[in-house]
Design a protein around this motif. Structure first.
Motif, short mmCIF file in Angstrom:
data_model
loop_
_atom_site.label_atom_id
_atom_site.label_comp_id
_atom_site.label_asym_id
_atom_site.label_seq_id
_atom_site.Cartn_x
_atom_site.Cartn_y
_atom_site.Cartn_z
N THR A 9 0.78 -1.15 -0.01
CA THR A 9 0.14 -0.30 -0.04
C THR A 9 0.75 1.17 0.03
OG1 THR A 9 -0.10 0.00 2.30
CG2 THR A 9 -1.65 -1.24 1.43
N PRO A 10 0.33 2.38 -0.47
CA PRO A 10 1.14 3.62 -0.30
C PRO A 10 1.63 3.96 1.03
CG PRO A 10 -0.75 3.96 -1.68
CD PRO A 10 -0.84 2.52 -1.13
N ALA A 11 0.69 3.55 2.07
CA ALA A 11 1.11 3.96 3.28
C ALA A 11 2.23 3.14 3.89
CB ALA A 11 0.05 3.62 4.53
N ALA A 12 2.36 2.05 3.60
CA ALA A 12 3.45 1.00 4.02
C ALA A 12 4.87 1.32 3.26
CB ALA A 12 3.09 -0.43 3.64
N TRP A 13 4.71 1.48 1.90
CA TRP A 13 5.92 1.94 1.13
C TRP A 13 6.36 3.23 1.66
CZ3 TRP A 13 8.85 -0.99 -1.77
CH2 TRP A 13 8.52 -2.19 -2.44
N THR A 14 5.57 4.55 1.76
CA THR A 14 6.08 5.83 2.21
C THR A 14 7.01 5.49 3.72
OG1 THR A 14 4.28 6.65 0.85
CG2 THR A 14 5.51 7.91 2.43
N GLY A 15 6.10 4.91 4.61
CA GLY A 15 6.49 4.70 5.89
C GLY A 15 7.85 3.97 6.02
N VAL A 16 7.98 2.61 5.27
CA VAL A 16 9.24 2.16 5.18
C VAL A 16 10.40 3.09 4.28
CG1 VAL A 16 10.42 -0.02 4.18
CG2 VAL A 16 8.25 -0.16 5.26
N ILE A 17 9.93 3.79 3.33
CA ILE A 17 11.01 4.45 2.70
C ILE A 17 11.84 5.56 3.57
CG2 ILE A 17 11.54 6.21 0.81
CD1 ILE A 17 9.79 4.28 -0.89
N VAL A 43 15.34 9.95 14.82
CA VAL A 43 13.97 10.74 14.69
C VAL A 43 13.36 10.67 13.48
CG1 VAL A 43 13.22 13.22 14.81
CG2 VAL A 43 14.77 12.45 16.44
N VAL A 44 14.21 10.53 12.34
CA VAL A 44 13.48 10.39 10.99
C VAL A 44 12.94 8.91 10.91
CG1 VAL A 44 14.21 9.99 8.54
CG2 VAL A 44 15.03 12.08 9.87
N VAL A 45 13.60 7.91 11.69
CA VAL A 45 12.90 6.84 11.57
C VAL A 45 11.72 6.59 12.21
CG1 VAL A 45 13.47 4.28 12.46
CG2 VAL A 45 15.27 5.59 11.42
N ALA A 46 11.55 7.33 13.42
CA ALA A 46 10.29 7.17 14.00
C ALA A 46 9.34 8.21 13.36
CB ALA A 46 10.54 8.24 15.33
N LEU A 47 9.67 8.96 12.63
CA LEU A 47 8.91 9.93 11.65
C LEU A 47 8.21 9.17 10.48
CD1 LEU A 47 7.66 12.84 11.06
CD2 LEU A 47 9.63 13.05 9.63
N GLY A 48 9.03 7.85 10.23
CA GLY A 48 8.60 6.98 9.08
C GLY A 48 7.26 6.38 9.63
N GLY A 49 7.55 5.81 10.83
CA GLY A 49 6.20 5.21 11.37
C GLY A 49 5.07 6.04 11.47
N VAL A 50 5.32 7.29 11.92
CA VAL A 50 4.19 8.39 12.18
C VAL A 50 3.51 8.58 10.88
CG1 VAL A 50 3.62 10.62 13.02
CG2 VAL A 50 5.10 9.31 14.30
N VAL A 51 4.26 8.86 9.74
CA VAL A 51 3.75 9.07 8.40
C VAL A 51 2.95 7.84 8.09
CG1 VAL A 51 4.27 9.51 6.18
CG2 VAL A 51 5.23 10.92 7.93
N GLY A 52 3.47 6.58 8.18
CA GLY A 52 3.01 5.49 7.85
C GLY A 52 1.53 5.34 8.21
N LEU A 53 1.27 5.65 9.71
CA LEU A 53 0.20 5.54 10.26
C LEU A 53 -0.78 6.55 10.05
CD1 LEU A 53 1.49 4.36 14.06
CD2 LEU A 53 0.27 2.81 12.32
N ALA A 54 -0.47 7.74 10.08
CA ALA A 54 -1.18 8.92 9.57
C ALA A 54 -1.78 8.57 8.17
CB ALA A 54 -0.50 10.14 9.54
N MET A 55 -0.86 8.07 7.11
CA MET A 55 -1.43 7.59 5.71
C MET A 55 -2.53 6.49 5.77
SD MET A 55 1.75 8.14 3.31
CE MET A 55 0.93 7.64 1.86
N LYS A 56 -2.48 5.56 6.85
CA LYS A 56 -3.28 4.45 6.73
C LYS A 56 -4.57 4.90 7.32
CE LYS A 56 -3.66 0.21 9.25
NZ LYS A 56 -3.24 -0.74 10.41
#
Length: 83
Positions: A9-17, A43-56
């Motif tokens: 999904t776009p949320a998963a790909w974006t968060g992982v990238i 901090v950027v690693v944690a931001l990836g998780g937050v962005v992925g959850l927000a997109m989900k």
């Protein structure tokens, strides 16, 4: 999992990238012995998780599948086992 397209999904790909970029930044600054850059990468690693959850949450993740009631599944398995 291959049949469910888990994580495609776009949320998963974006968060992982984003998390991967943070991991690379953190690793580079660890080698360079720069603690501020290292923590900035984490901090950027944690931001990836937050962005992925927000997109989900915004609907760009995989929809939740409906699960059968456990009692129904057990009863069906027992019925087929007796045959």
């Amino acid at each position: 999992m291959a049949g469910t397209s888990h994580g495609h999904t776009p949320a998963a790909w974006t968060g992982v990238i984003i998390a991967f970029i943070g991991f690379c930044v953190s690793g580079a600054f660890m080698v360079l012995a720069n603690p501020v850059g290292f923590w900035a990468g984490l901090v950027v690693v944690a931001l990836g998780g937050v962005v992925g959850l927000a997109m989900k949450a915004a609907g760009m993740g995989a929809p939740k599948g409906a699960h059968d009631d456990l009692a129904v599944v057990i009863a069906a398995n027992k019925a087929t086992a007796k045959v």
